[in-house]
Scaffold this active site. Sequence first.
Site, short mmCIF file in Angstrom:
data_model
loop_
_atom_site.label_atom_id
_atom_site.label_comp_id
_atom_site.label_asym_id
_atom_site.label_seq_id
_atom_site.Cartn_x
_atom_site.Cartn_y
_atom_site.Cartn_z
N ALA A 85 -3.13 -9.59 8.61
CA ALA A 85 -1.73 -9.89 8.89
C ALA A 85 -0.85 -8.64 8.77
CB ALA A 85 -1.24 -10.97 7.92
N ARG A 110 -1.49 -15.58 11.93
CA ARG A 110 -0.65 -14.49 11.41
C ARG A 110 -1.06 -13.11 11.89
NH1 ARG A 110 -4.07 -16.53 7.87
NH2 ARG A 110 -5.54 -15.18 6.76
N LYS A 123 -12.64 -6.62 14.43
CA LYS A 123 -11.18 -6.47 14.49
C LYS A 123 -10.76 -5.07 14.91
CE LYS A 123 -9.83 -10.00 11.18
NZ LYS A 123 -9.22 -10.31 9.87
N ASN A 148 -7.38 -7.11 -1.32
CA ASN A 148 -7.84 -7.22 -2.72
C ASN A 148 -7.41 -6.00 -3.54
OD1 ASN A 148 -10.34 -5.26 -3.05
ND2 ASN A 148 -10.43 -6.16 -0.99
N GLU A 153 -9.00 -4.37 -5.95
CA GLU A 153 -9.99 -3.33 -6.20
C GLU A 153 -9.92 -2.24 -5.13
OE1 GLU A 153 -13.88 -4.81 -7.09
OE2 GLU A 153 -14.79 -2.85 -6.81
N CYS A 171 0.42 2.41 -12.01
CA CYS A 171 1.57 2.38 -12.92
C CYS A 171 2.13 0.96 -13.04
CB CYS A 171 2.68 3.31 -12.43
SG CYS A 171 2.38 5.07 -12.64
N CYS A 223 -5.89 -15.81 -0.22
CA CYS A 223 -5.51 -16.37 1.08
C CYS A 223 -6.18 -17.72 1.26
CB CYS A 223 -5.95 -15.45 2.20
SG CYS A 223 -5.36 -13.77 2.03
N CYS A 226 -0.07 6.30 -17.70
CA CYS A 226 -0.87 5.78 -16.58
C CYS A 226 -2.24 6.46 -16.54
CB CYS A 226 -0.15 6.01 -15.25
SG CYS A 226 -1.15 5.49 -13.83
N CYS A 286 -2.44 8.37 -12.58
CA CYS A 286 -1.62 9.50 -12.12
C CYS A 286 -1.20 10.42 -13.26
CB CYS A 286 -0.41 9.01 -11.32
SG CYS A 286 0.87 8.18 -12.28
ZN LIG Z 1 0.33 5.93 -12.15
#
Ligand SMILES: [Zn+2]
Length: 319
Positions: A19, A51, A64, A109, A111, A152, A166, A221, A224
């Site tokens: 979508a 969609r 696709k 997802n 992951e 973060c 979904c 974090c 980062c």
């Molecule tokens: Zn971060």
Amino acid sequence: MKGQRELARARAVVIGLGALGSISSDLLARAGVGHLRLVDRDVVELTNLQRQSLYSESDVDRPKADAAAERLRSVNSQIEIEPLSKDVHSATVRGLLRDTDIVVDGTDNLETRFLLNETAMEANVPFVYGGAIATYGMAFAIRTPVTACFRCFNPKAPLPGSLPTCETAGIFNAASAMVGAIQAGEALRLLLGETPSGVLFVVDGWHPDIQRIHIGRRSDCPTCVQGEREYLGAKRTQVLASLCGSDTISLDPVHHGSIDMEAVADRLAALGSTRRAGGLLVADVEGRRLTIFPDGRALIRGVKDEAEARGVYAKYVGI
Ligand SMILES: [Zn+2]
């Protein structure tokens, strides 16, 4: 004209052509982004058409990436479009994100989003996150260290099965279209050299509304700030992932090169009905549908979990 020339030189990757990816890649193509790499592991299903605006009924069962590329080439013949029918995981992601100026999220997802977040950071390119479920969605343009990263504001990955999917919640198509449009707009702004806003857009598609939430970086974090590459560094054994919106599982086995499709087709023809669709082999065997790609990847429909999918693959295709 100056901005238009900059877009013509720009390169964007859209990961996931459902979508959100349908909307964002359509807008980027129409805006004249010169090179679009379109990545999706899936084939078009009838229920996607509610969609996923790049596809029509005649595209059902086609990859696709191929159907999207054909559609967008008919929209804008002046740009280069590179369809890749590939699964995104730690072993493939660097290649899929090579030589690009921006990465646009059309995945389904968390992951994969953590993985894209790490890889885009490593490549020093922006990552435009987007997600939609039920009647709402979110979008955020990430360019660290200027903005927060995906980790973060998602410090802990939720447990499997703990979030709606979904499959269980559905998607209101006006909500996903709004999110895809915001992502495309943010991507175009960044490609033209604008500073990312650092704002998480939270979209209500049902009672149309967009909230703006300023997100700061987390001082602790892991991704980062501390530099961990938890997802990118994951050792790949076999990558299995449940697909959105069906009882289908994608299985990407460990091997290099292409499989002997004729031999597989012959074996499966003895067990059920098979047909060739383009470069694919589609087999209906014992209540399951296997869609097998030349590189050995397979979509297995009619299984309840990954273990069963692995078993079906081992049984009918072989590892
Ligand atoms: Zn971060």
